[in-house]
Design an enzyme around this catalytic site. Structure first.
Site, PDB file in Angstrom:
ATOM      1  N   GLU A   1       0.827  -1.210   0.000  1.00 49.73           N
ATOM      2  CA  GLU A   1       0.000   0.000   0.000  1.00 49.73           C
ATOM      3  C   GLU A   1       0.861   1.261   0.000  1.00 49.73           C
ATOM      4  O   GLU A   1       0.522   2.243  -0.649  1.00 49.73           O
ATOM      5  CB  GLU A   1      -0.955   0.007   1.207  1.00 49.73           C
ATOM      6  CG  GLU A   1      -2.083  -1.000   1.095  1.00 49.73           C
ATOM      7  CD  GLU A   1      -2.970  -0.785  -0.127  1.00 49.73           C
ATOM      8  OE1 GLU A   1      -3.053   0.353  -0.628  1.00 49.73           O
ATOM      9  OE2 GLU A   1      -3.558  -1.773  -0.610  1.00 49.73           O
TER      10      GLU A   1
ATOM     11  N   TYR B   1      -5.853   6.531   4.829  1.00 45.98           N
ATOM     12  CA  TYR B   1      -5.974   5.589   3.713  1.00 45.98           C
ATOM     13  C   TYR B   1      -5.234   4.271   4.018  1.00 45.98           C
ATOM     14  O   TYR B   1      -5.790   3.177   3.893  1.00 45.98           O
ATOM     15  CB  TYR B   1      -5.423   6.201   2.399  1.00 45.98           C
ATOM     16  CG  TYR B   1      -5.378   5.148   1.319  1.00 45.98           C
ATOM     17  CD1 TYR B   1      -6.526   4.847   0.593  1.00 45.98           C
ATOM     18  CD2 TYR B   1      -4.225   4.393   1.090  1.00 45.98           C
ATOM     19  CE1 TYR B   1      -6.529   3.830  -0.352  1.00 45.98           C
ATOM     20  CE2 TYR B   1      -4.214   3.370   0.164  1.00 45.98           C
ATOM     21  CZ  TYR B   1      -5.364   3.097  -0.560  1.00 45.98           C
ATOM     22  OH  TYR B   1      -5.367   2.077  -1.465  1.00 45.98           O
TER      23      TYR B   1
ATOM     24  N   ASP C   1      -9.500   7.256  -1.483  1.00 43.51           N
ATOM     25  CA  ASP C   1      -8.368   7.801  -2.233  1.00 43.51           C
ATOM     26  C   ASP C   1      -8.900   8.362  -3.547  1.00 43.51           C
ATOM     27  O   ASP C   1     -10.119   8.480  -3.727  1.00 43.51           O
ATOM     28  CB  ASP C   1      -7.291   6.724  -2.462  1.00 43.51           C
ATOM     29  CG  ASP C   1      -7.741   5.660  -3.449  1.00 43.51           C
ATOM     30  OD1 ASP C   1      -8.949   5.596  -3.765  1.00 43.51           O
ATOM     31  OD2 ASP C   1      -6.895   4.892  -3.928  1.00 43.51           O
TER      32      ASP C   1
END
Ligand code: SF4
Length: 367
Positions: free
Chosen positions: A54, A137, A155
């Site tokens: 991520e 996020y 996002d």
């Protein structure tokens, strides 16, 4: 379903009915199971690997990120391996990915996990959110994918899909806009399958509802989308401000002397923190008269002959860097070591991490 699940800020008139939400969740997850991208970090529940993927993907396309992810995990297969790496080694691994604060944050967070959690990636939302560099996020992505916690990711992909789906004109760069989208994202989330749902909406935004060319003809939610097949989709999401891009001029000097050249480690307050660079003259408007001599480097091209000038541009979110690299074969005795430079053999240039534009130059020049 909890009736709270479909209540969004009514002052904004964001109408979301339960039927639409249920349809969206099912269509999205069915589509994801058939067409979602098969990626290595989706074949694991290891929170460490999901976290790394991520962070790499935050500012990077999947194709490029994949290569970095594989190399990263091979070199640092565990939190402990990452924590024990040197900064030099880590930056060399990260070289070319940009936004180097991500690498520094990963390093510090890994060291924190070793010190506080005996090298086990933490399990609770509160503990994960304390890690350096973890914002809302990344927290939602890691908690939902690794631990199946019902936290919706928000996002650019999510802004795009939801603003088109509902034809929303709330600017996403305002506090109100961000709250609205956070609430909406959480409303739409399939709380029983958050990992599949979050990965589904990321893929839908990246593969189908793309910024410039939405592929409504193959979209699983076309039947309920308020912008389907409309050029209106291209104006969603909206922003209230234009990004102001500042131009800067960077003149680097590659001083070659008997098979060696001079480099310097960048300081802590710079965009390329901890990476190496060539001697630099940095100007805000490109005129020599206004040059800020960033390292009080007293250097003149009279020291040798400029044999080559390489020119390129490098874009950052708020800056456009006009870069020139002047190659000079130094004829006079020159010693920059007192100014913090080191002299390295040309054959060793790959052992040092440079910002992407300089790395590209060096690879071309010495190939
Ligand atoms: Fe995006 Fe078109 Fe799908 Fe709507 S129908 S979500 S605009 S791809």
């Amino acid at each position: 379903m909890n009736s709270k699940n479909h209540t969004v800020d009514h002052d904004l008139n964001v109408g979301v009915d339960l039927e639409m939400v249920v349809y969206f969740r099912k269509a999205l997850i069915d589509w994801y199971l058939s067409y979602g991208r098969k990626l290595p970090w989706r074949e694991t529940k290891d929170p460490y690997k999901i976290w790394i993927s991520e962070v790499i993907l935050q500012q990077t396309q999947v194709i490029q990120g994949l290569e970095y992810y594989n190399r990263f995990i091979e070199r640092y297969p565990t939190v402990r391996a990452l924590a024990e790496s040197s900064e030099e080694d880590l930056l060399l691994m990260w070289q070319g990915l940009g936004y180097y604060s991500r690498a520094h944050n990963l390093h510090q967070a890994a060291q924190y996990i070793v010190a506080h959690y005996d090298a086990e990636f933490p399990r609770s939302r509160a503990d994960v959110s304390k890690l350096k560099g973890i914002g809302p996020y990344t927290l939602a992505a890691v908690m939902s994918i690794a631990y199946n916690e019902p936290l919706a990711v928000v996002d650019g992909n999510v802004y795009r899909v939801l603003s088109r789906l509902l034809d929303l004109d709330v600017p996403i760069d305002t506090t109100l806009g961000q709250k609205t989208f956070r609430d909406l994202a959480q409303t739409f989330l399939e709380a029983r399958q958050p990992a599949l749902y979050n990965q589904g909406i990321m893929d839908l935004g990246a593969m189908v509802c793309t910024p410039k060319l939405p592929k409504c003809g193959v979209c699983p939610v076309v039947k309920i989308c308020k912008c389907a097949y409309s050029s209106h989709a291209l104006s969603r999401p909206i922003k209230s401000k234009r990004v102001v891009v500042r131009e800067e001029f960077l003149d680097f000097f590659m001083l070659i002397q008997n098979g060696y050249f001079w480099i310097q480690k960048r300081g802590n307050d710079s965009i390329w923190k901890g990476l190496y660079q060539l001697p630099l003259v940095h100007s805000l408007d490109g005129r020599k008269s206004d040059i800020e001599r960033s390292d009080s480097l007293e250097f003149s091209t009279e020291e040798g002959n400029v044999s080559h000038v390489y020119q390129t541009e490098h874009r950052l979110t708020h800056r456009l860097l006009n870069i020139k690299v002047h190659t000079i074969h130094v004829t006079k005795a020159t010693d920059l070591s007192e100014k913090g430079f080191i002299k390295i053999p040309i054959s060793h240039h790959s052992a040092y991490a440079f910002p992407k534009p300089l790395r590209e130059f060096l690879d071309k020049y010495f190939s």
